[in-house]
Every structure is written in structure tokens, then in C-alpha cells.
Scaffold this active site. Sequence first.
Site, PDB file in Angstrom:
ATOM      1  N   CYS A 123       2.008 -30.688 -26.821  1.00  0.00           N
ATOM      2  CA  CYS A 123       1.566 -31.770 -27.701  1.00  0.00           C
ATOM      3  C   CYS A 123       1.076 -31.204 -29.046  1.00  0.00           C
ATOM      4  CB  CYS A 123       0.440 -32.567 -27.030  1.00  0.00           C
ATOM      5  SG  CYS A 123      -0.148 -33.913 -28.084  1.00  0.00           S
ATOM      6  N   ASN A 223      14.943 -31.167 -23.508  1.00  0.00           N
ATOM      7  CA  ASN A 223      14.369 -32.385 -24.074  1.00  0.00           C
ATOM      8  C   ASN A 223      14.470 -32.353 -25.601  1.00  0.00           C
ATOM      9  OD1 ASN A 223      11.114 -33.317 -25.008  1.00  0.00           O
ATOM     10  ND2 ASN A 223      12.559 -34.830 -24.241  1.00  0.00           N
TER      11      ASN A 223
HETATM   12  C1  LIG Z   1       4.646 -41.786 -28.890  1.00  0.00           C
HETATM   13  C2  LIG Z   1       4.855 -40.464 -28.222  1.00  0.00           C
HETATM   14  C3  LIG Z   1       3.964 -40.055 -27.243  1.00  0.00           C
HETATM   15  C4  LIG Z   1       4.145 -38.821 -26.595  1.00  0.00           C
HETATM   16  N1  LIG Z   1       3.284 -38.440 -25.625  1.00  0.00           N
HETATM   17  C5  LIG Z   1       3.478 -37.268 -24.962  1.00  0.00           C
HETATM   18  C6  LIG Z   1       2.627 -36.896 -23.884  1.00  0.00           C
HETATM   19  O1  LIG Z   1       1.692 -37.607 -23.516  1.00  0.00           O
HETATM   20  N2  LIG Z   1       2.872 -35.699 -23.285  1.00  0.00           N
HETATM   21  C7  LIG Z   1       3.913 -34.878 -23.666  1.00  0.00           C
HETATM   22  O2  LIG Z   1       4.102 -33.803 -23.083  1.00  0.00           O
HETATM   23  N3  LIG Z   1       4.739 -35.225 -24.656  1.00  0.00           N
HETATM   24  C8  LIG Z   1       4.550 -36.404 -25.292  1.00  0.00           C
HETATM   25  N4  LIG Z   1       5.426 -36.785 -26.268  1.00  0.00           N
HETATM   26  C9  LIG Z   1       6.634 -35.965 -26.523  1.00  0.00           C
HETATM   27  C10 LIG Z   1       7.802 -36.499 -25.668  1.00  0.00           C
HETATM   28  O3  LIG Z   1       7.549 -36.354 -24.293  1.00  0.00           O
HETATM   29  C11 LIG Z   1       9.112 -35.764 -26.012  1.00  0.00           C
HETATM   30  O4  LIG Z   1       8.933 -34.389 -25.781  1.00  0.00           O
HETATM   31  C12 LIG Z   1       9.537 -35.955 -27.464  1.00  0.00           C
HETATM   32  O5  LIG Z   1       9.377 -37.302 -27.868  1.00  0.00           O
HETATM   33  C13 LIG Z   1      10.998 -35.529 -27.661  1.00  0.00           C
HETATM   34  O6  LIG Z   1      11.840 -36.252 -26.783  1.00  0.00           O
HETATM   35  P1  LIG Z   1      12.664 -37.565 -27.259  1.00  0.00           P
HETATM   36  O7  LIG Z   1      13.416 -37.160 -28.510  1.00  0.00           O
HETATM   37  O8  LIG Z   1      13.551 -37.877 -26.112  1.00  0.00           O
HETATM   38  O9  LIG Z   1      11.640 -38.611 -27.562  1.00  0.00           O
HETATM   39  C14 LIG Z   1       5.240 -37.978 -26.961  1.00  0.00           C
HETATM   40  C15 LIG Z   1       6.118 -38.406 -27.950  1.00  0.00           C
HETATM   41  C16 LIG Z   1       5.941 -39.618 -28.582  1.00  0.00           C
HETATM   42  C17 LIG Z   1       6.924 -40.046 -29.634  1.00  0.00           C
END
Ligand SMILES: Cc1cc2nc3c(=O)[nH]c(=O)nc-3n(C[C@H](O)[C@H](O)[C@H](O)COP(=O)(O)O)c2cc1C
Length: 334
Positions: A123, A223
Site C-alpha cells: 500500500c 496484478n
Molecule cells: C481504491 C483502492 C483501494 C485499494 N486497497 C487496497 C488494500 O486495501 N490492500 C491492498 O493490498 N491493495 C489495495 N489496493 C491495490 C489493489 O489491490 C491493486 O493492487 C491495484 O489496484 C492494481 O490492480 P488493478 O489494476 O487490478 O486495480 C487498492 C487500490 C485501490 C484503487
Amino acid sequence: MHPAGQNGVSRSARSASSPSSVMLKIAHLTFESPFVLAPLAGYTNLPFRLLCRKYGAAYCVSEMISCHGLVHREQNTLKMLASVAEERPVSFQLFGADPEVMADGAEILESYRPDMIDINMGCPVKKVTKRGAGAALMTDPRLAGKILKKIVARVSIPVSIKIRSGKDSSSINAAAFAKMAEDCGVAAITVHARTWAQGFSGSIAPGIIADVKRSVSLPVIGNGDVLSLEDGRRMMAATGCDGVMIGRGALGNPWIFRQSGRPEDVLEIVAAAREHLRLIEEFLPAERLLGYIKNQMCRYFREFSGSAVERKKIFSMPNLDELRDYLGSYGSEQ
Ligand SMILES: Cc1cc2nc3c(=O)[nH]c(=O)nc-3n(C[C@H](O)[C@H](O)[C@H](O)COP(=O)(O)O)c2cc1C
């Protein structure tokens, strides 16, 4: 989900020698799909996880949960542990930076019976990193290792980690960090192939996922920016990863986990929005969440003609009753 008694085994694609539909294995857990719902703070609560499981997510990861909130039994934190049997298998994600408090937090999480615990090491949000948690742990592998060893020793369910490529483009350390985590006993590694410095912008670097895969013999889940199963399969082919985690692409689009994708029929889309609202009303304090609910519902109203007008209407709804009625009668007066 079947106990198989194996630890850290990677993907077994359908094959003649393996007639089952197992597509991903993590420790003793087996999954029929390699596609996983990513943790998204504010979104991957029980209602949304149930919908994503219904449409085929292998398993879902909760929002990140504070170890301090758990040990202090804060009400807002404990509410995040709501779960029901139908959503299993489920993974609860823990964040923090103090090894002892993280181990205590993991033990509390385990008592709520998730199937796995994921540790947030990616994060980039300041509130999290300024306390040394999330992506900041990638700059301190010794501390990260201490946390992982303590947690793995304390709980009996599989522990996974979710990492980034590294701090910035000049300090990419995902592969070495993953190896360190494997030596600490984690069961799987998810790699969001962006650096901490990138936040959520710029492009992902699939080569980092491939490097991590080569450096460990654990299941690796790729991811970042996956917007369809096709994208995900491309990521698996390009990097050798065993599974793919989907985050933003699932919002307002839980069908992303099924082969046929988002329905063409607007009424079918609105029916899912209604089901999502029903689940929110069943499991969350919906009366206090009107703004949040409107935001969620609007995500279903996109990419069809007139959807901008519908979104505007939804945002103007003064209360939950009117919003529910509107969705309930949608289509009958069109
Ligand atoms: C609104 C939001 C909240 C997120 N919350 C978390 C979280 O609580 N824990 C985490 O490991 N990653 C969190 N992420 C990252 C996502 O799990 C992911 O790694 C990132 O969005 C990239 O993947 P995507 O392109 O499929 O969204 C968050 C991302 C977004 C946009």
C-alpha cells in the site's frame, strides 16, 4: 476447496493426468479459477465479495485490516470481519509494521475463520507508509521477515503477501523480497507490478512478475491493470504467473470473473446492481451509507446509451428508499 496436504504448490492447468478443474493451488487450498478479487479498501467488503464469488472469483481478499484496530478491538475494525459461509474461501488482509502486534492481529483474524491471511506490503498511501507499513516494508526486508516469521509461527492457515516491484525504479527488489518471504514460510505471493513511487499511475512491468516467479517455487499471482479474463490470461502466458488478481476492473463489473463477461442486456446489469444493493442492506449499515451506495450503483451504469443520464439521476436520489424504488422499477417505464 479440498485439503491436499501440500504446501506452496503452483498452478496445475487442466491436463490429462489431472482431470479435475483445479486451476490454482495455494498450500492445501485448491481453486477452480486462477482469477482472484484484489483487496480494495472501501470496496471489497462482504456484499461485493459475495457478488464476485457468485460470478466466479477463485477467492476474494478483504479490505486491509489494521493490526492495531484488531488488538484494541475497535468496533470499526471488527465490523470488517463480517463473513458468511457462502463466500468461502476468503482471505483477510492485515496491515501494520510491528511484528508482535501483527502476530497478535493475525491470531485474532484467524479466530474469525478466514481460509488465508494476506499481509499488505504494497500500500502506497501515506497514512499507512508513514508508520512503516504497506509498501514501506519493502524498504526494510529484515523487519518484513521478522513480521512474517512471527505470523507464520502463530497461525495455522496459509499466509500470503502482496508486494510491489520495489520502492522506485532504481530500487526494484521484488524477486529478492519474494525469496525472503518464501524462506519465512509464506504460501503465495501477489505482485502488483508497479513501484511504490508509481502509486497507481504509469504502466505495470510484467517482467517483474516473471522475475518473482523465477525466484520462488511458490504460487505467484500477478496484478495490475487487468480488465478482462483475456488480459489476465495474457499476463499468465507472458510471465508464467499462476494466478491473476483483479481490482479496479471488477468495480461495477463483478462479471469480469466469468467467461462471458459483462452482460449486453441493460436489465441484467441493473438486476445485479439491485442484488448488490440488497446485499449492502443486509450486511452494512446502509442508512448511513447513501453516498457510498450511490457511488457503487453508478458504477453499473456505464457504457450503455443514456447511462450518463442514469448516473445523474442516481446521484440526485434524496434517500435509500427512492434509490431502491428507482432500481426496482428500472425498465418498466423505459
Ligand atoms: C481504491 C483502492 C483501494 C485499494 N486497497 C487496497 C488494500 O486495501 N490492500 C491492498 O493490498 N491493495 C489495495 N489496493 C491495490 C489493489 O489491490 C491493486 O493492487 C491495484 O489496484 C492494481 O490492480 P488493478 O489494476 O487490478 O486495480 C487498492 C487500490 C485501490 C484503487
